[in-house]
Design an enzyme around this catalytic site. Structure first.
Site, short mmCIF file in Angstrom:
data_model
loop_
_atom_site.label_atom_id
_atom_site.label_comp_id
_atom_site.label_asym_id
_atom_site.label_seq_id
_atom_site.Cartn_x
_atom_site.Cartn_y
_atom_site.Cartn_z
N SER A 141 35.52 34.42 55.75
CA SER A 141 34.34 33.85 54.88
C SER A 141 33.41 33.42 55.57
O SER A 141 33.60 32.92 56.89
CB SER A 141 34.99 33.18 53.81
OG SER A 141 33.77 32.32 53.00
N TYR A 154 40.17 26.21 50.94
CA TYR A 154 39.78 27.47 51.25
C TYR A 154 38.87 27.56 52.87
O TYR A 154 39.23 28.52 53.48
CB TYR A 154 38.69 27.63 50.28
CG TYR A 154 38.19 29.45 50.36
CD1 TYR A 154 38.90 30.15 49.82
CD2 TYR A 154 36.92 29.70 50.73
CE1 TYR A 154 38.31 31.62 49.75
CE2 TYR A 154 36.41 30.86 50.89
CZ TYR A 154 37.30 32.17 50.25
OH TYR A 154 36.59 33.17 50.44
P1 NAP Z 1 39.04 39.44 43.87
O1 NAP Z 1 38.17 40.54 43.12
O2 NAP Z 1 39.52 38.24 42.95
O3 NAP Z 1 40.15 40.07 44.60
C1 NAP Z 1 41.29 39.30 45.00
C2 NAP Z 1 42.21 40.22 45.38
O4 NAP Z 1 43.37 39.40 46.17
C3 NAP Z 1 42.96 40.95 44.23
O5 NAP Z 1 43.00 42.46 44.74
C4 NAP Z 1 44.44 40.25 44.29
O6 NAP Z 1 45.15 41.09 43.84
C5 NAP Z 1 44.67 39.84 45.47
N1 NAP Z 1 45.54 38.80 45.75
C6 NAP Z 1 45.41 37.61 45.22
N2 NAP Z 1 46.55 36.71 45.41
C7 NAP Z 1 47.35 37.79 46.00
C8 NAP Z 1 48.94 37.61 46.41
N3 NAP Z 1 49.51 36.19 46.36
N4 NAP Z 1 49.41 38.52 47.01
C9 NAP Z 1 48.73 39.71 47.15
N5 NAP Z 1 47.47 39.80 46.74
C10 NAP Z 1 46.88 38.91 46.18
O7 NAP Z 1 38.02 38.66 45.17
P2 NAP Z 1 37.22 39.30 46.14
O8 NAP Z 1 35.98 38.55 46.25
O9 NAP Z 1 37.18 40.67 46.26
O10 NAP Z 1 38.16 38.64 47.40
C11 NAP Z 1 38.90 39.39 48.46
C12 NAP Z 1 38.62 38.64 49.75
O11 NAP Z 1 37.36 38.47 50.02
C13 NAP Z 1 39.33 37.38 49.68
O12 NAP Z 1 40.03 37.01 50.78
C14 NAP Z 1 38.09 36.24 49.60
O13 NAP Z 1 38.43 35.02 50.14
C15 NAP Z 1 36.98 37.14 50.47
N6 NAP Z 1 35.86 36.72 50.29
C16 NAP Z 1 35.30 36.77 49.07
C17 NAP Z 1 33.88 36.52 49.03
C18 NAP Z 1 33.16 36.49 47.63
O14 NAP Z 1 32.07 35.97 47.43
N7 NAP Z 1 33.47 37.16 46.72
C19 NAP Z 1 33.23 35.63 49.87
C20 NAP Z 1 33.78 35.71 51.42
C21 NAP Z 1 35.16 36.09 51.32
P3 NAP Z 1 46.47 40.96 42.60
O15 NAP Z 1 45.57 40.35 41.56
O16 NAP Z 1 46.68 42.44 42.31
O17 NAP Z 1 47.31 40.35 43.05
#
Ligand code: NAP
Length: 253
Positions: A141, A154
């Site tokens: 991130s 985080y």
């Molecule tokens: P999201 O739509 O909430 O997706 C999160 C994913 O993580 C879901 O597919 C969820 O799947 C999975 N997950 C959560 N806990 C888990 C566990 N214990 N075991 C396996 N899978 C798990 O959010 P996103 O924004 O796409 O996030 C994806 C990544 O991008 C994360 O690492 C996040 O920190 C990073 N990120 C996001 C942003 C942003 O602004 N959105 C910015 C920087 C970095 P299930 O619910 O099916 O388990």
């Protein structure tokens, strides 16, 4: 078809950035194993992968559980015969200061974001070493390279992902394995409205707060998926140990 005949495993492929990357990889010719805990959403992503004429499976797996990680890799190799690309993407975020973050919430964010990346990589490495090739892309991130407000666990987890990426790149380069990470800024996924809600902000006000950045907007999942594709493809053949920032300039100052 930049990933023709490659086999990819994507954690957290059931939503947001993981889902968009799974679909882009499939369009580029990869067979994709999608993992996560939500079977319904996982099955829907696999159905879309098949619509692109590629092949996919869903493996229900919690990345914080070592046995689940082992099974996710084993089932991928059993289904497709090899493992070329691991995208460690699963993540959780609770906006909290050190005073607000409970021990349980600290453990969850560290266990999913940091330990999950370690466990999945540990399970995938033997297959990649045997092939003498493999690519790992970790999802850190912007808050893995600079601090953020209300993000104590985080930031700790995502900063750890950046340096784990570099440590693994050093250890496994000679075995033909490249390890890089992406550092996205705010991206429109279910994670952001949840962040806004937990901070007691209306969505419009939350977005207005993002408008003072160089590109004056949040990113799309497709913009992040394209950066992951670059790192996972031969176009990045001389890159390892890198943290690729994709954040509309959010960390530029
Ligand atoms: P999201 O739509 O909430 O997706 C999160 C994913 O993580 C879901 O597919 C969820 O799947 C999975 N997950 C959560 N806990 C888990 C566990 N214990 N075991 C396996 N899978 C798990 O959010 P996103 O924004 O796409 O996030 C994806 C990544 O991008 C994360 O690492 C996040 O920190 C990073 N990120 C996001 C942003 C942003 O602004 N959105 C910015 C920087 C970095 P299930 O619910 O099916 O388990």
């Amino acid at each position: 078809m930049r990933l023709k005949d490659r086999v990819a495993l994507i954690t957290g492929g059931t939503s947001g950035i993981g889902e968009a990357t799974a679909l882009l990889f499939a369009k580029e010719g990869a067979k994709v194993a999608v993992t996560g805990r939500n079977g319904e959403r996982g099955a829907a992503v696999v159905a879309k992968i098949k619509e692109f004429g590629s092949d996919g499976i869903f493996v229900r797996a919690d990345v914080s559980v070592a046995d689940d990680c082992r099974r996710a890799v084993d089932e991928t190799v059993r289904a497709f015969g090899r493992l070329d690309i691991l995208f460690n993407n699963a993540g959780v975020f609770y906006p909290q200061t050190a005073l607000e973050c409970s021990e349980r919430e600290w453990d969850e964010q560290i266990d999913v974001n940091l330990k999950g990346t370690f466990l999945m990589s540990k399970c995938a490495l033997p297959a990649m070493i045997a092939q003498k090739s493999g690519i790992i892309v970790n999802n850190s991130s912007g808050w893995g390279i600079v601090g953020g407000d209300h993000a104590v666990a985080y930031c700790a987890s995502k900063g750890g992902v950046v340096l784990m990426t570099k440590a693994m790149a050093i250890d496994h380069g000679a075995q033909g394995i490249r390890v890089n990470c992406i550092c996205p800024g705010d991206v429109e996924t279910p994670m952001l409205p949840q962040d806004a809600k937990m901070r007691g902000l209306k969505w419009e006000d939350y977005l207005a707060g993002c408008a003072n950045r160089p590109l004056a907007r949040i990113g799309t999942v497709e913009e992040i998926a394209k950066a992951v594709l670059f790192l996972a493809s031969d176009d990045a053949s001389f890159m390892t140990g890198a943290a690729l920032v994709v954040d509309g300039g959010g960390t530029a100052d």
